[in-house]
Design a protein around this motif. Structure first.
Motif, PDB file in Angstrom:
ATOM      1  N   ALA A  81     -11.213  17.664 -13.591  1.00 54.20           N
ATOM      2  CA  ALA A  81     -12.445  17.713 -12.813  1.00 54.20           C
ATOM      3  C   ALA A  81     -13.395  17.445 -13.890  1.00 54.20           C
ATOM      4  CB  ALA A  81     -12.589  18.978 -11.991  1.00 54.20           C
ATOM      5  N   VAL A  82     -13.318  18.542 -14.926  1.00 54.80           N
ATOM      6  CA  VAL A  82     -14.381  18.269 -16.071  1.00 54.80           C
ATOM      7  C   VAL A  82     -14.634  16.843 -16.489  1.00 54.80           C
ATOM      8  CG1 VAL A  82     -15.102  18.960 -18.354  1.00 54.80           C
ATOM      9  CG2 VAL A  82     -14.211  20.766 -16.706  1.00 54.80           C
ATOM     10  N   GLU A  83     -13.494  16.175 -16.675  1.00 53.41           N
ATOM     11  CA  GLU A  83     -13.268  14.918 -17.194  1.00 53.41           C
ATOM     12  C   GLU A  83     -13.985  13.809 -16.461  1.00 53.41           C
ATOM     13  OE1 GLU A  83     -10.313  11.421 -18.935  1.00 53.41           O
ATOM     14  OE2 GLU A  83      -9.577  13.543 -18.837  1.00 53.41           O
ATOM     15  N   HIS A  84     -13.802  13.964 -15.055  1.00 47.86           N
ATOM     16  CA  HIS A  84     -14.396  13.210 -14.088  1.00 47.86           C
ATOM     17  C   HIS A  84     -15.820  13.559 -14.128  1.00 47.86           C
ATOM     18  CE1 HIS A  84     -16.100  12.844 -10.032  1.00 47.86           C
ATOM     19  NE2 HIS A  84     -15.823  11.475 -10.033  1.00 47.86           N
ATOM     20  N   ALA A  85     -16.387  14.647 -14.147  1.00 42.95           N
ATOM     21  CA  ALA A  85     -17.790  14.908 -14.364  1.00 42.95           C
ATOM     22  C   ALA A  85     -18.627  14.235 -15.376  1.00 42.95           C
ATOM     23  CB  ALA A  85     -18.162  16.498 -14.222  1.00 42.95           C
ATOM     24  N   VAL A  86     -17.868  14.439 -16.699  1.00 44.41           N
ATOM     25  CA  VAL A  86     -18.189  13.742 -17.982  1.00 44.41           C
ATOM     26  C   VAL A  86     -18.493  12.087 -17.889  1.00 44.41           C
ATOM     27  CG1 VAL A  86     -17.973  13.476 -20.405  1.00 44.41           C
ATOM     28  CG2 VAL A  86     -17.656  15.815 -19.527  1.00 44.41           C
ATOM     29  N   LEU A  87     -17.222  11.597 -17.344  1.00 45.75           N
ATOM     30  CA  LEU A  87     -17.306  10.273 -17.196  1.00 45.75           C
ATOM     31  C   LEU A  87     -18.369   9.777 -16.225  1.00 45.75           C
ATOM     32  CD1 LEU A  87     -13.571   9.564 -17.462  1.00 45.75           C
ATOM     33  CD2 LEU A  87     -15.241   9.093 -19.062  1.00 45.75           C
ATOM     34  N   GLY A  88     -18.794  10.591 -15.036  1.00 39.47           N
ATOM     35  CA  GLY A  88     -19.976  10.252 -14.481  1.00 39.47           C
ATOM     36  C   GLY A  88     -21.281  10.037 -14.985  1.00 39.47           C
ATOM     37  N   VAL A  89     -21.376  10.799 -16.017  1.00 40.21           N
ATOM     38  CA  VAL A  89     -22.637  10.711 -16.869  1.00 40.21           C
ATOM     39  C   VAL A  89     -22.847  10.017 -17.973  1.00 40.21           C
ATOM     40  CG1 VAL A  89     -23.704  12.746 -15.449  1.00 40.21           C
ATOM     41  CG2 VAL A  89     -22.794  12.961 -17.507  1.00 40.21           C
ATOM     42  N   TRP A  90     -21.671   9.818 -18.488  1.00 39.95           N
ATOM     43  CA  TRP A  90     -21.489   9.023 -19.737  1.00 39.95           C
ATOM     44  C   TRP A  90     -21.271   7.619 -19.576  1.00 39.95           C
ATOM     45  CZ3 TRP A  90     -17.203   9.585 -23.667  1.00 39.95           C
ATOM     46  CH2 TRP A  90     -17.363   9.330 -25.216  1.00 39.95           C
ATOM     47  N   HIS A  91     -22.226   7.006 -19.770  1.00 40.05           N
ATOM     48  CA  HIS A  91     -21.966   5.257 -19.405  1.00 40.05           C
ATOM     49  C   HIS A  91     -22.505   4.654 -20.933  1.00 40.05           C
ATOM     50  CE1 HIS A  91     -22.223   6.126 -15.048  1.00 40.05           C
ATOM     51  NE2 HIS A  91     -23.172   6.991 -15.440  1.00 40.05           N
ATOM     52  N   THR A  92     -21.360   4.501 -21.569  1.00 35.52           N
ATOM     53  CA  THR A  92     -21.475   3.851 -22.624  1.00 35.52           C
ATOM     54  C   THR A  92     -20.250   2.886 -22.688  1.00 35.52           C
ATOM     55  OG1 THR A  92     -19.906   5.289 -24.011  1.00 35.52           O
ATOM     56  CG2 THR A  92     -22.218   5.929 -24.121  1.00 35.52           C
ATOM     57  N   VAL A  93     -20.363   1.909 -23.724  1.00 31.78           N
ATOM     58  CA  VAL A  93     -19.291   0.797 -23.974  1.00 31.78           C
ATOM     59  C   VAL A  93     -18.069   1.297 -24.179  1.00 31.78           C
ATOM     60  CG1 VAL A  93     -21.044  -1.074 -24.397  1.00 31.78           C
ATOM     61  CG2 VAL A  93     -19.865   0.268 -26.279  1.00 31.78           C
ATOM     62  N   TYR A  94     -17.811   2.658 -24.748  1.00 31.06           N
ATOM     63  CA  TYR A  94     -16.782   3.572 -25.113  1.00 31.06           C
ATOM     64  C   TYR A  94     -16.029   4.302 -23.975  1.00 31.06           C
ATOM     65  CZ  TYR A  94     -19.016   1.974 -29.513  1.00 31.06           C
ATOM     66  OH  TYR A  94     -19.742   1.225 -30.406  1.00 31.06           O
ATOM     67  N   ALA A  95     -16.771   4.570 -23.031  1.00 31.25           N
ATOM     68  CA  ALA A  95     -16.067   5.096 -22.181  1.00 31.25           C
ATOM     69  C   ALA A  95     -15.543   4.335 -20.664  1.00 31.25           C
ATOM     70  CB  ALA A  95     -17.142   6.145 -21.378  1.00 31.25           C
ATOM     71  N   PRO A  96     -14.549   4.809 -20.107  1.00 29.34           N
ATOM     72  CA  PRO A  96     -13.910   3.958 -18.898  1.00 29.34           C
ATOM     73  C   PRO A  96     -14.720   4.432 -17.750  1.00 29.34           C
ATOM     74  CG  PRO A  96     -12.661   5.868 -19.609  1.00 29.34           C
ATOM     75  CD  PRO A  96     -13.416   5.811 -20.759  1.00 29.34           C
ATOM     76  N   ALA A  97     -14.872   3.774 -16.766  1.00 24.89           N
ATOM     77  CA  ALA A  97     -15.584   3.950 -15.571  1.00 24.89           C
ATOM     78  C   ALA A  97     -14.541   4.413 -14.405  1.00 24.89           C
ATOM     79  CB  ALA A  97     -16.229   2.884 -14.991  1.00 24.89           C
ATOM     80  N   VAL A  98     -14.983   5.572 -13.709  1.00 25.96           N
ATOM     81  CA  VAL A  98     -14.181   6.069 -12.843  1.00 25.96           C
ATOM     82  C   VAL A  98     -14.256   5.034 -11.693  1.00 25.96           C
ATOM     83  CG1 VAL A  98     -13.870   8.065 -11.277  1.00 25.96           C
ATOM     84  CG2 VAL A  98     -14.545   8.324 -13.540  1.00 25.96           C
ATOM     85  N   ILE A  99     -13.009   4.691 -11.142  1.00 20.10           N
ATOM     86  CA  ILE A  99     -13.121   3.671  -9.954  1.00 20.10           C
ATOM     87  C   ILE A  99     -12.627   4.944  -8.686  1.00 20.10           C
ATOM     88  CG2 ILE A  99     -11.465   2.038  -8.574  1.00 20.10           C
ATOM     89  CD1 ILE A  99     -10.880   0.948 -11.318  1.00 20.10           C
ATOM     90  N   ALA A 100     -11.961   5.782  -8.966  1.00 21.47           N
ATOM     91  CA  ALA A 100     -11.767   6.777  -7.893  1.00 21.47           C
ATOM     92  C   ALA A 100     -11.213   8.020  -8.298  1.00 21.47           C
ATOM     93  CB  ALA A 100     -10.637   6.322  -6.832  1.00 21.47           C
ATOM     94  N   TYR A 101     -11.322   9.020  -7.613  1.00 17.13           N
ATOM     95  CA  TYR A 101     -10.831  10.563  -8.096  1.00 17.13           C
ATOM     96  C   TYR A 101     -10.271  11.273  -7.126  1.00 17.13           C
ATOM     97  CZ  TYR A 101     -11.564  15.306  -9.608  1.00 17.13           C
ATOM     98  OH  TYR A 101     -11.389  16.645 -10.031  1.00 17.13           O
ATOM     99  N   ASP A 102      -9.350  11.938  -7.136  1.00 16.30           N
ATOM    100  CA  ASP A 102      -8.683  12.743  -6.074  1.00 16.30           C
ATOM    101  C   ASP A 102      -8.513  14.153  -6.632  1.00 16.30           C
ATOM    102  OD1 ASP A 102      -6.945  14.326  -4.442  1.00 16.30           O
ATOM    103  OD2 ASP A 102      -6.544  12.816  -3.277  1.00 16.30           O
TER     104      ASP A 102
END
Length: 118
Positions: A81-102
């Protein structure tokens, strides 16, 4: 009929048992059904396991639109859940984008950068 589910990497199993204890065996027992459920729900075909996880099991997958992605699933739902939250605000070329989360299943479907290799 459920889609085929890849095997779990022995090293990942050992690392998750070392981290979470033997109670994670139940999670591993349920994992094939969870993977099949996610594959149907998120419309992807599971590929091979990525043998790197220390807190999760990770798999290559291919979405029905042809997009390559990575499925990450963990018994540590709070950490995911923390990883999902971080990836939701960390928009860099080094971070993957979240397609879906359960959250209840502890699963992330991630789109990697085109040049990212796993």
């Amino acid at each position: 009929m459920d889609p085929p589910v890849p095997g779990i990497d022995v090293g990942v199993r050992q690392r998750l048992i070392a981290r979470f204890g033997s109670e994670v065996d139940v999670w591993f027992d349920e994992l094939p059904g969870v993977l099949a459920t996610l594959s149907r729900r998120w419309r992807f075909e599971l590929g091979s396991a990525i043998p790197r996880g220390i807190v999760s099991a990770v798999f290559h997958c291919r979405r029905m639109n042809g997009q390559n992605a990575v499925l990450k699933i963990s018994p540590d739902r709070a950490r995911l859940a923390v990883e999902h939250a971080v990836l939701g605000v960390w928009h860099t070329v080094y971070a993957p984008a979240v397609i879906a989360y359960d959250e209840p299943l502890g699963a992330l479907d991630l789109k990697l950068r085109d040049d990212m290799q796993i």
